[in-house]
Design a protein around this motif. Structure first.
Motif, PDB file in Angstrom:
ATOM      1  N   LEU A  63       0.826  -1.205   0.000  1.00 45.55           N
ATOM      2  CA  LEU A  63       0.000   0.000   0.000  1.00 45.55           C
ATOM      3  C   LEU A  63       0.863   1.258   0.000  1.00 45.55           C
ATOM      4  CD1 LEU A  63      -2.838  -1.020   2.493  1.00 45.55           C
ATOM      5  CD2 LEU A  63      -3.008  -0.761   0.002  1.00 45.55           C
ATOM      6  N   ARG A  64       1.930   1.229   0.763  1.00 49.38           N
ATOM      7  CA  ARG A  64       2.825   2.382   0.807  1.00 49.38           C
ATOM      8  C   ARG A  64       3.432   2.644  -0.569  1.00 49.38           C
ATOM      9  NH1 ARG A  64       5.777   0.691   4.547  1.00 49.38           N
ATOM     10  NH2 ARG A  64       7.544  -0.059   3.326  1.00 49.38           N
ATOM     11  N   VAL A  91      -3.616  -0.474  15.820  1.00 51.11           N
ATOM     12  CA  VAL A  91      -3.592   0.624  14.861  1.00 51.11           C
ATOM     13  C   VAL A  91      -2.270   1.393  14.926  1.00 51.11           C
ATOM     14  CG1 VAL A  91      -4.647   2.873  14.349  1.00 51.11           C
ATOM     15  CG2 VAL A  91      -6.090   0.868  14.691  1.00 51.11           C
ATOM     16  N   ARG A  92      -1.752   1.580  16.140  1.00 52.62           N
ATOM     17  CA  ARG A  92      -0.447   2.258  16.264  1.00 52.62           C
ATOM     18  C   ARG A  92       0.644   1.456  15.559  1.00 52.62           C
ATOM     19  NH1 ARG A  92      -2.361   3.796  21.599  1.00 52.62           N
ATOM     20  NH2 ARG A  92      -1.523   1.859  22.486  1.00 52.62           N
ATOM     21  N   GLY A  93       0.610   0.137  15.715  1.00 52.44           N
ATOM     22  CA  GLY A  93       1.586  -0.709  15.045  1.00 52.44           C
ATOM     23  C   GLY A  93       1.454  -0.629  13.533  1.00 52.44           C
ATOM     24  N   LEU A  94       0.231  -0.576  13.062  1.00 54.45           N
ATOM     25  CA  LEU A  94      -0.018  -0.466  11.630  1.00 54.45           C
ATOM     26  C   LEU A  94       0.530   0.857  11.092  1.00 54.45           C
ATOM     27  CD1 LEU A  94      -1.316  -1.668   9.110  1.00 54.45           C
ATOM     28  CD2 LEU A  94      -3.496  -0.690   9.858  1.00 54.45           C
ATOM     29  N   ALA A  98       3.440   1.090   8.319  1.00 62.76           N
ATOM     30  CA  ALA A  98       3.096   1.688   7.030  1.00 62.76           C
ATOM     31  C   ALA A  98       3.726   3.056   6.836  1.00 62.76           C
ATOM     32  CB  ALA A  98       1.580   1.794   6.900  1.00 62.76           C
ATOM     33  N   GLY A  99       4.042   3.734   7.943  1.00 60.42           N
ATOM     34  CA  GLY A  99       4.515   5.105   7.841  1.00 60.42           C
ATOM     35  C   GLY A  99       3.425   6.036   7.359  1.00 60.42           C
ATOM     36  N   LEU A 100       2.178   5.686   7.688  1.00 58.53           N
ATOM     37  CA  LEU A 100       1.008   6.438   7.210  1.00 58.53           C
ATOM     38  C   LEU A 100      -0.014   6.569   8.341  1.00 58.53           C
ATOM     39  CD1 LEU A 100       0.426   4.476   3.872  1.00 58.53           C
ATOM     40  CD2 LEU A 100       1.273   6.827   4.040  1.00 58.53           C
TER      41      LEU A 100
END
Length: 243
Positions: A63-64, A91-94, A98-100
């Motif tokens: 995705l990135r 969510v924080r880990g995601l 992802a850097g997003l």
């Protein structure tokens, strides 16, 4: 162009996403990456494994690289079964991986309910009762009261994906409650994108469905607001100012 990235578990109700993309307009792109779900079962242990970091991380790089502006874990039960704090950590880990900006369908329901000013809701769940009640507990942690739950006891996403408008309407009707300001249908395996206007007309109130709120959450993270009446009250109302 706004690009929204979604991590979708397996293959079931993903047809909703290209349909929603068509309704949003030509300057919004919906990118979907399928994650490995492991065992297809609406059972707490299987759902926790479905949303584990190792299963989500595999799709985030894709995705990135596709240029996504935000990423959403497009699974309700694979979020709320971890509890409020666990879902936040997920969510924080995601977001870190992802850097997003990142979120999940579980939090999308919370934010969407607040957007339309719904503090009392009814839940129409395809899940077994114990899983449905975990969703009610998750909403309660956000200050949203559940006034009624209708569960269907379906064990697999594959079976949920076969439901037609008739079954979806029946679920929504059975879940509705006079005190509910909105009805929530929390399963991204359920095809609902084509049925939202009919659902809201039938019940006479907003209906929030999993794939609908997931895409709305992606837009929220990307700081976009889109008027799309065919996607229901959530996509047509001005935000409610919470007091």
């Amino acid at each position: 162009m706004t690009a929204l990235g979604f991590l979708y578990p397996g293959h079931s109700g993903e047809d909703d996403y290209p349909r929603i993309e068509q309704l949003l307009g030509s300057d919004i792109r919906v990118d979907l990456v399928h994650t490995d779900i492991g065992e297809d079962a609406h059972r707490v242990d299987a759902l926790r494994e479905m949303g584990s970091p190792r299963r989500l991380e595999a799709g985030t790089a894709q995705l990135r690289l596709a240029g996504a502006d935000a990423v959403v874990w497009a699974c309700t039960s694979g979020g709320f079964v971890h509890g409020w704090e666990g879902a936040q950590e997920q969510v924080r880990g995601l977001a870190r991986t992802a850097g997003l900006p990142a979120s999940s369908t579980s939090f999308a329901f919370v934010h969407a309910a607040r957007e339309i000013g719904a503090r009392r809701v009814a839940i129409g769940a395809t899940y077994p009762e114990d899983v449905a009640r975990l969703f009610a507990d998750f909403l309660s942690a956000a200050g949203i009261e559940t006034v009624g739950i209708a569960g269907s006891g379906i064990v697999t996403a594959a079976e949920v994906a076969t439901w037609t408008e008739t079954e979806v309407l029946a679920l929504a009707r059975s879940a509705d409650h006079p005190d509910a300001q909105a009805v929530l249908l929390p399963d991204t395996a359920l095809h609902t994108a084509a049925h939202i206007p009919v659902l809201e007309k039938e019940l006479g109130k907003p209906v929030l469905t999993a794939n609908q709120v997931t895409v709305w959450e992606g837009l929220r993270l990307a700081d976009r607001r889109v008027n799309a009446p065919e996607l229901g009250a959530l996509f047509t109302r001005e935000p409610v100012v919470q007091v």
